[in-house]
Enzyme design. Structure first.
Site, mmCIF file in Angstrom:
data_model
loop_
_atom_site.group_PDB
_atom_site.id
_atom_site.type_symbol
_atom_site.label_atom_id
_atom_site.label_comp_id
_atom_site.label_asym_id
_atom_site.label_seq_id
_atom_site.Cartn_x
_atom_site.Cartn_y
_atom_site.Cartn_z
ATOM 1 N N LYS A 22 4.267 -7.330 -4.923
ATOM 2 C CA LYS A 22 3.950 -6.051 -5.585
ATOM 3 C C LYS A 22 4.053 -4.905 -4.582
ATOM 4 O O LYS A 22 4.660 -3.877 -4.869
ATOM 5 C CB LYS A 22 2.532 -6.095 -6.150
ATOM 6 C CG LYS A 22 2.012 -4.734 -6.595
ATOM 7 C CD LYS A 22 0.606 -4.802 -7.152
ATOM 8 C CE LYS A 22 -0.482 -4.611 -6.131
ATOM 9 N NZ LYS A 22 -0.710 -3.232 -5.678
ATOM 10 N N ASN A 23 3.468 -5.095 -3.402
ATOM 11 C CA ASN A 23 3.397 -3.991 -2.448
ATOM 12 C C ASN A 23 4.734 -3.669 -1.795
ATOM 13 O O ASN A 23 4.852 -2.667 -1.088
ATOM 14 C CB ASN A 23 2.338 -4.271 -1.381
ATOM 15 C CG ASN A 23 0.931 -4.112 -1.923
ATOM 16 O OD1 ASN A 23 0.747 -3.713 -3.079
ATOM 17 N ND2 ASN A 23 -0.064 -4.420 -1.108
ATOM 18 N N CYS A 126 -7.417 1.841 -6.833
ATOM 19 C CA CYS A 126 -8.556 0.925 -6.674
ATOM 20 C C CYS A 126 -9.765 1.666 -6.108
ATOM 21 O O CYS A 126 -9.633 2.503 -5.215
ATOM 22 C CB CYS A 126 -8.201 -0.178 -5.672
ATOM 23 S SG CYS A 126 -7.523 -1.643 -6.407
ATOM 24 N N ARG A 131 -10.027 6.829 0.420
ATOM 25 C CA ARG A 131 -8.564 6.844 0.470
ATOM 26 C C ARG A 131 -7.952 8.247 0.428
ATOM 27 O O ARG A 131 -7.322 8.637 -0.551
ATOM 28 C CB ARG A 131 -7.994 5.969 -0.644
ATOM 29 C CG ARG A 131 -8.510 4.561 -0.562
ATOM 30 C CD ARG A 131 -7.905 3.655 -1.585
ATOM 31 N NE ARG A 131 -6.689 3.024 -1.112
ATOM 32 C CZ ARG A 131 -6.053 2.064 -1.764
ATOM 33 N NH1 ARG A 131 -6.508 1.656 -2.906
ATOM 34 N NH2 ARG A 131 -4.974 1.526 -1.275
ATOM 35 N N SER A 174 -1.176 3.767 8.541
ATOM 36 C CA SER A 174 -1.193 3.795 7.071
ATOM 37 C C SER A 174 0.112 3.232 6.539
ATOM 38 O O SER A 174 1.199 3.694 6.900
ATOM 39 C CB SER A 174 -1.374 5.231 6.571
ATOM 40 O OG SER A 174 -0.995 5.320 5.213
ATOM 41 N N ASP A 317 -6.281 -7.233 2.148
ATOM 42 C CA ASP A 317 -6.045 -7.704 0.781
ATOM 43 C C ASP A 317 -6.348 -9.194 0.601
ATOM 44 O O ASP A 317 -6.266 -9.712 -0.508
ATOM 45 C CB ASP A 317 -4.591 -7.434 0.361
ATOM 46 C CG ASP A 317 -4.370 -5.958 0.049
ATOM 47 O OD1 ASP A 317 -5.354 -5.202 0.022
ATOM 48 O OD2 ASP A 317 -3.203 -5.575 -0.159
ATOM 49 N N ARG A 409 -2.864 -6.344 -12.652
ATOM 50 C CA ARG A 409 -2.133 -5.365 -11.833
ATOM 51 C C ARG A 409 -1.370 -6.060 -10.711
ATOM 52 O O ARG A 409 -0.363 -5.516 -10.233
ATOM 53 C CB ARG A 409 -3.110 -4.352 -11.215
ATOM 54 C CG ARG A 409 -3.701 -3.388 -12.227
ATOM 55 C CD ARG A 409 -4.490 -2.306 -11.521
ATOM 56 N NE ARG A 409 -3.819 -1.896 -10.310
ATOM 57 C CZ ARG A 409 -4.421 -1.619 -9.159
ATOM 58 N NH1 ARG A 409 -5.722 -1.679 -9.067
ATOM 59 N NH2 ARG A 409 -3.727 -1.274 -8.102
HETATM 60 C C1 UD1 Z 1 -1.526 -0.401 1.071
HETATM 61 C C2 UD1 Z 1 -1.539 -1.505 0.034
HETATM 62 C C3 UD1 Z 1 -2.936 -2.068 -0.158
HETATM 63 C C4 UD1 Z 1 -3.515 -2.490 1.189
HETATM 64 C C5 UD1 Z 1 -3.415 -1.362 2.204
HETATM 65 C C6 UD1 Z 1 -3.848 -1.779 3.598
HETATM 66 C C7 UD1 Z 1 0.261 -0.959 -1.501
HETATM 67 C C8 UD1 Z 1 0.661 -0.556 -2.865
HETATM 68 N N1 UD1 Z 1 -1.042 -0.977 -1.227
HETATM 69 O O1 UD1 Z 1 -2.348 0.631 0.554
HETATM 70 O O2 UD1 Z 1 -2.844 -3.186 -1.046
HETATM 71 O O3 UD1 Z 1 -4.867 -2.837 1.006
HETATM 72 O O4 UD1 Z 1 -2.050 -0.890 2.300
HETATM 73 O O5 UD1 Z 1 -3.089 -2.862 4.033
HETATM 74 O O6 UD1 Z 1 1.077 -1.272 -0.679
HETATM 75 N N2 UD1 Z 1 -5.824 6.657 5.077
HETATM 76 C C9 UD1 Z 1 -6.240 7.898 5.489
HETATM 77 N N3 UD1 Z 1 -5.441 8.987 5.203
HETATM 78 C C10 UD1 Z 1 -4.264 8.860 4.535
HETATM 79 C C11 UD1 Z 1 -3.836 7.562 4.142
HETATM 80 C C12 UD1 Z 1 -4.645 6.488 4.430
HETATM 81 O O7 UD1 Z 1 -7.309 8.051 6.078
HETATM 82 O O8 UD1 Z 1 -3.589 9.876 4.312
HETATM 83 C C13 UD1 Z 1 -6.684 5.498 5.381
HETATM 84 C C14 UD1 Z 1 -7.151 4.747 4.128
HETATM 85 O O9 UD1 Z 1 -8.253 5.371 3.522
HETATM 86 C C15 UD1 Z 1 -7.483 3.396 4.719
HETATM 87 C C16 UD1 Z 1 -6.432 3.229 5.825
HETATM 88 O O10 UD1 Z 1 -5.933 4.533 6.090
HETATM 89 O O11 UD1 Z 1 -8.764 3.418 5.294
HETATM 90 C C17 UD1 Z 1 -5.263 2.337 5.472
HETATM 91 O O12 UD1 Z 1 -4.747 2.728 4.221
HETATM 92 P P1 UD1 Z 1 -3.198 2.581 3.863
HETATM 93 O O13 UD1 Z 1 -2.550 1.675 4.832
HETATM 94 O O14 UD1 Z 1 -2.635 3.952 3.685
HETATM 95 O O15 UD1 Z 1 -3.287 1.882 2.452
HETATM 96 P P2 UD1 Z 1 -2.312 2.072 1.221
HETATM 97 O O16 UD1 Z 1 -0.942 2.361 1.697
HETATM 98 O O17 UD1 Z 1 -2.932 2.995 0.237
#
Ligand code: UD1
Length: 430
Positions: A22-23, A126, A131, A174, A317, A409
């Protein structure tokens, strides 16, 4: 609302086909916005999030043709989808759509790169933490975009002549922001160097697909990715990589219930850290032709401490599922969550099955119990809900999981995959 009824106690034996990730599928689908040619994706999983994104992309003008699903001998399906965005119909991603799925926010990258502008609602997704999107804003601003928040939306505008390559180092890793920078920088003028990039296999999968579309990217899978912008991208054909989270989830299920299962169509190297933890817990895990074989011993689970970290660390995850496994360990273990600040919602639900877990800040202390007993429980987010399914499989008696739309999902045909291996799992539609 559908519920899932599980009668626990059966060992799992047989083959579980692993779906496309999915990701990986979500960012790959979004990459179709970068070209007027057709992007063909194979091995796309059939999941609520994928169907949701299909609708969102349709709104932006992507024409979508789904090739029928074909069933293979091992019970796996394959689904190929063609995405064609001749012209971008709309550069706005509205709240009603983005709030349902956080990843749809990522359209901001390709829309900005191709059209020079985007208006994208701030996301929902979620409920596992705040986030924020600061990293996306900073990253795209580094490429010259003007970024402004207005009425719950981000208005992004590229400089005249398009985004400009730059050197940008993320202050925090991220996955999503790395995907967006990769897509945006592929069409920028000049060279972009992303520092502290996410190293997840899904980032590598997106980079490989973009390269097949004509992008010039090197270093994906390391912390420094270099992208030399090109004026346009073409179509390509790409196969979505296997779902390492689904793989790890079923491996943990087998470790917990006992049994002998081959996870087909997946790759052990995608989840080394999690496999190592499952082995330390006592299960035998080995690479076999076309997949992974897991032999679980059910009652002899050893306690193992884990800490979630960006790849290649233990994935957040799989944290809830591993905690489920640890509830039956012969001793005390600790699970520390470092990625999301509110990702312990499964703790109180696991407690309903008899688990003994105490929380202290970001660490859960799990005292293994010799048996769990089935109970009604509620799914709270995608990965938490599957941890309840795993625990239910190992519990005595009946577990009823409500709010299973969370599961839909991210887990394709979960009941069917488990039932084929001897579990008693059924969906009840009210
Ligand atoms: C993706 C995955 C999710 C997984 C996560 C971490 C998908 C669709 N989702 O989510 O399943 O749990 O990676 O492996 O691929 N953050 C900030 N500022 C930002 C962006 C992120 O502070 O602008 C923080 C988030 O709150 C979190 C951390 O960075 O604490 C990591 O998040 P991120 O890697 O961005 O997660 P997603 O890409 O949303």
């Amino acid at each position: 609302m559908d519920r899932i009824r599980i009668v626990g106690g059966n060992a799992l034996n047989g083959i579980i086909p692993i779906s496309g990730a999915k990701n990986a599928a979500l960012p790959l689908m979004i990459a179709s916005l970068l070209t007027s040619d057709t992007l063909t994706l194979e091995n796309v999983p059939h999941l609520a999030d994928v169907e949701g994104l299909i609708r969102i992309l349709g709104n932006h003008g992507v024409d979508i043709a789904v090739n029928g699903r074909r069933e293979h001998q091992d019970g796996s399906y394959s689904r190929t989808i063609h995405f064609t965005c001749r012209t971008v119909a709309d550069t706005t991603a509205p709240y009603e759509l983005v709030s349902k799925m956080r990843a749809s926010f990522w359209v901001i990258g390709p829309l900005l790169a191709r059209e020079g502008q985007a208006r994208v609602s701030l996301p929902g997704g979620c409920a596992i933490g705040t986030r924020p999107v600061d990293l996306f804003i900073e990253g795209l601003a580094a490429l010259g975009a003007e970024m402004e928040i207005d009425g719950g939306y981000i208005n992004a505008k590229a400089p005249k002549g398009g985004l400009i390559g730059a050197r940008y180092t993320f202050p925090k890793v991220s996955v999503g922001a790395t995907h967006v920078m990769l897509m945006a920088a592929s069409l920028a003028r000049g060279t972009t160097v992303i520092g502290n990039a996410a190293r997840e296999p899904e980032v590598v999968d997106l980079a490989n697909c973009l390269i097949a579309m004509g992008a010039k990217i090197s270093g994906a899978g390391t912390s420094t990715i270099t992208i030399e912008g090109v004026p346009s991208l073409s179509g390509a054909r790409h196969r979505v990589l296997p779902d390492r989270i689904e793989t790890g989830t079923y491996a943990m299920a087998v470790a917990m219930t006992g049994g002998d299962v081959t996870l087909s169509g997946t790759d052990i190297t995608l989840l080394d850290t999690a496999i190592e933890a499952i082995r330390r817990a006592g299960a035998e895990v080995s690479a076999v032709d076309g997949g992974i074989r897991v032999i679980g011993h059910g009652d002899q689970i050893r306690p193992v401490d884990i800490v979630t970290e960006p790849f290649p660390g233990f994935p957040t995850d799989l944290q809830a599922q591993f905690m489920g496994l640890m509830t039956r360990a012969n001793g005390v273990s600790h699970v520390t969550e470092t990625i999301f600040e509110n990702r312990f919602m499964h703790v109180q639900e696991l407690a309903r099955l008899g688990a003994k877990i105490t929380l202290s800040g970001q660490t859960a202390r799990i005292e293994g119990v010799s048996r769990l007993r089935g109970a009604p429980v509620m799914a709270t987010d995608l990965r938490a809900s599957v941890s309840l399914v795993i625990a239910g499989l190992a519990a005595e008696g009946e577990t009823m999981v409500s709010r299973v739309y969370h599961l839909d999902r991210g887990f394709e045909r979960l009941e069917e995959k488990l039932t084929r291996c001897g579990a008693i799992v059924e969906r009840i539609s009210d």
